[in-house]
Design an enzyme around this catalytic site. Structure first.
Site, short mmCIF file in Angstrom:
data_model
loop_
_atom_site.label_atom_id
_atom_site.label_comp_id
_atom_site.label_asym_id
_atom_site.label_seq_id
_atom_site.Cartn_x
_atom_site.Cartn_y
_atom_site.Cartn_z
NE ARG A 22 44.46 42.60 44.14
CZ ARG A 22 45.47 42.53 45.02
NH1 ARG A 22 45.51 41.57 45.92
NH2 ARG A 22 46.44 43.40 44.96
NE ARG A 62 46.20 35.56 46.26
CZ ARG A 62 46.96 36.29 47.04
NH1 ARG A 62 48.01 35.74 47.62
NH2 ARG A 62 46.68 37.55 47.29
NE ARG A 84 49.77 31.85 41.69
CZ ARG A 84 50.19 32.17 42.89
NH1 ARG A 84 49.60 33.12 43.54
NH2 ARG A 84 51.18 31.53 43.41
CE1 TYR A 113 53.85 47.11 47.02
CE2 TYR A 113 52.70 49.04 46.17
CZ TYR A 113 52.71 47.89 46.93
OH TYR A 113 51.58 47.53 47.62
O1 CP3 Z 1 40.83 43.69 40.76
C1 CP3 Z 1 41.15 42.79 39.98
O2 CP3 Z 1 40.58 41.66 39.99
C2 CP3 Z 1 42.17 43.06 38.90
C3 CP3 Z 1 43.51 42.67 39.14
C4 CP3 Z 1 44.40 43.40 40.12
C5 CP3 Z 1 45.47 42.75 40.76
N1 CP3 Z 1 46.21 43.68 41.44
C6 CP3 Z 1 45.77 41.32 40.67
C7 CP3 Z 1 46.65 40.70 41.67
C8 CP3 Z 1 44.46 44.76 40.50
C9 CP3 Z 1 43.52 45.88 40.15
C10 CP3 Z 1 45.61 44.92 41.32
C11 CP3 Z 1 46.07 46.21 41.86
C12 CP3 Z 1 47.16 46.26 42.85
N2 CP3 Z 1 48.30 45.52 42.86
C13 CP3 Z 1 47.24 47.18 43.89
C14 CP3 Z 1 46.26 48.27 44.18
C15 CP3 Z 1 44.97 47.78 44.69
C16 CP3 Z 1 44.97 47.34 46.09
O3 CP3 Z 1 44.62 46.17 46.32
O4 CP3 Z 1 45.28 48.14 46.96
C17 CP3 Z 1 48.44 46.95 44.58
C18 CP3 Z 1 48.94 47.69 45.80
C19 CP3 Z 1 49.11 45.90 43.91
C20 CP3 Z 1 50.47 45.35 44.20
C21 CP3 Z 1 50.40 43.92 44.50
N3 CP3 Z 1 50.11 42.93 43.60
C22 CP3 Z 1 50.61 43.30 45.75
C23 CP3 Z 1 50.95 44.05 47.04
C24 CP3 Z 1 50.44 41.93 45.56
C25 CP3 Z 1 50.67 40.83 46.55
C26 CP3 Z 1 49.64 40.88 47.64
C27 CP3 Z 1 48.79 39.66 47.62
O5 CP3 Z 1 47.56 39.80 47.68
O6 CP3 Z 1 49.39 38.56 47.53
C28 CP3 Z 1 50.07 41.72 44.22
C29 CP3 Z 1 49.77 40.42 43.60
C30 CP3 Z 1 48.42 40.29 42.97
N4 CP3 Z 1 47.86 41.18 42.11
C31 CP3 Z 1 47.53 39.18 43.11
C32 CP3 Z 1 46.43 39.44 42.28
C33 CP3 Z 1 45.25 38.53 42.03
C34 CP3 Z 1 47.82 37.94 43.92
C35 CP3 Z 1 48.79 37.16 43.12
C36 CP3 Z 1 48.68 35.71 43.30
O7 CP3 Z 1 47.92 35.07 42.55
O8 CP3 Z 1 49.42 35.21 44.15
#
Ligand code: CP3
Length: 355
Positions: free
Chosen positions: A28, A32, A41, A155
């Site tokens: 990540r 944010r 964003r 999911y």
């Molecule tokens: O690592 C990186 O920088 C690459 C981008 C990346 C994102 N999600 C961007 C993202 C990667 C590799 C993921 C994987 C992901 N997504 C996983 C597996 C990895 C982990 O963290 O366990 C999972 C379970 C998801 C599903 C997902 N996407 C959730 C549960 C959420 C919301 C949770 C939260 O943090 O708000 C997301 C949204 C998401 N994916 C964000 C980002 C940067 C936040 C979105 C935003 O900008 O609001």
């Protein structure tokens, strides 16, 4: 081996080849906690519009590389693009995480899922990969990724984030054949998706299995590991005579790391609940290891962060095969300067483990 790259430490470490210092990237790393990410964003409107716009996805992928001495970039996207392409209707509710308009729960729902034409439905992802490769211009390698079928399946069946996974665990107990059909559909689609990312320029692949460890060990092997194995078996991991390394990450895997090391993957992600020393023993130096600083450490002082980095490096010990990372994604509340202190410490403290 990777002549076209200025910095190939990450790929070399994944292949357990000698490196002068431990390479580092952060799960990540585009997200944010960075004010410049929040600005883009906002411009995109919402998260999925950001993922769907290759220019903006490319821009946020590159943002952390401008600030920090990172050894890899990771595609900006999400693991839930696949179920979205399968027609489940992904949306994000502010503060509530991902949701699906049409979760799949019954044999009928799952029978109706048609494997999508990946290049048509997910072309925006492959366009982003190609654009990021062009903009990186050989500086560092680009990681492509997907979720594990089990994690993506949680999911799809629960309809969003879950803690206890009651619906999918119920399906596993009452109608495992139906669940297996779903997992196979996701695995086949994911294999096509990752092969298209490789075709478009991804130089390493990571599979995120965030929720595999919610299963007890035998069910983990049956419902999670088996489908990651199927993906590993069917990836095109050879390009221009070079290996595209594959990293598997089951959060909380613990002793299951030894089973994961047998899949033919190149590396395993390790979270902070298993020491790298124990992980190394469990996997017998068969695979490289990636991790595993507790993300909470980044809330502490730069001095404490440095001590945390030192402890992770010491736990892995000498020799090749370590990629430094957190044990899970960086959280939105972290001060970017604290991440800078962490990355600088890896650069300063790791060379002595490679002499
Ligand atoms: O690592 C990186 O920088 C690459 C981008 C990346 C994102 N999600 C961007 C993202 C990667 C590799 C993921 C994987 C992901 N997504 C996983 C597996 C990895 C982990 O963290 O366990 C999972 C379970 C998801 C599903 C997902 N996407 C959730 C549960 C959420 C919301 C949770 C939260 O943090 O708000 C997301 C949204 C998401 N994916 C964000 C980002 C940067 C936040 C979105 C935003 O900008 O609001």
């Amino acid at each position: 081996m990777t002549a076209e790259l200025e910095n190939d430490l990450f790929l070399r470490a994944l292949l357990r080849q000698p490196v002068p210092r431990t390479p580092v990237w952060i799960m990540r790393q585009a997200g944010r906690y960075l004010p410049e990410y929040r600005a883009i964003r906002e411009q995109a409107g919402d998260f999925m519009s950001l993922c769907g716009n290759p220019e903006l996805a490319c821009e946020v992928t590159l943002q952390p590389l401008r600030r920090f001495k990172l050894d890899a970039a990771i595609l900006f996207s999400d693991i839930l693009t696949i179920p979205d392409a399968l027609g489940l209707g992904l949306y994000f509710e502010t503060g509530e995480g991902p949701r699906f308009e049409r979760p799949v729960r019954t044999a009928r729902d799952i029978d109706r899922l048609a494997a999508p034409d990946v290049s048509a439905e997910l072309g925006y992802v492959f366009d982003a990969v190609a654009l990021i490769r062009r903009e990186l211009d050989g500086k560092v390698p680009l990681i492509g990724f997907a979720g594990s079928p089990w994690t993506v399946g949680t999911y799809m069946v629960e309809g969003g984030s879950s803690r206890e996974f009651p619906t999918i665990k119920g399906l596993a107990a009452d109608d495992p054949a139906t669940l297996e059909k779903l997992l196979q559909t996701v695995a086949t689609t994911t294999t096509d998706y990752l092969n298209a990312q490789i075709e478009s320029g991804a130089q390493a692949i990571m599979i995120f299995d965030t929720w595999g460890a919610a299963l007890e060990a035998d069910d983990y092997r049956r419902f999670s590991l088996a489908y990651m194995q199927s993906i590993v078996d069917n990836l095109s991991t050879e390009k221009y005579g070079q290996r595209i390394p594959v990293i598997l990450f089951t959060k909380g895997a613990g002793e299951l790391l030894s089973d994961m090391a047998e899949t033919g993957c190149d590396a395993l992600g390790v979270d902070w609940t298993t020491s790298l020393a124990d992980a190394r023993e469990l996997t017998n130096d068969k695979v490289a290891l990636q991790g595993n600083l507790d993300p909470a450490t980044l809330r502490e002082s730069p001095q404490t962060i440095r001590e945390g980095v030192a402890a992770v490096l010491e736990s892995y010990g000498k020799g090749p095969g370590h990629v430094f990372n957190l044990g899970h994604g960086i959280t939105p509340d972290i001060d970017p300067d604290h991440l800078g202190a962490c990355i600088d410490a890896v650069h300063e403290l790791s060379p002595r483990y490679h002499q």
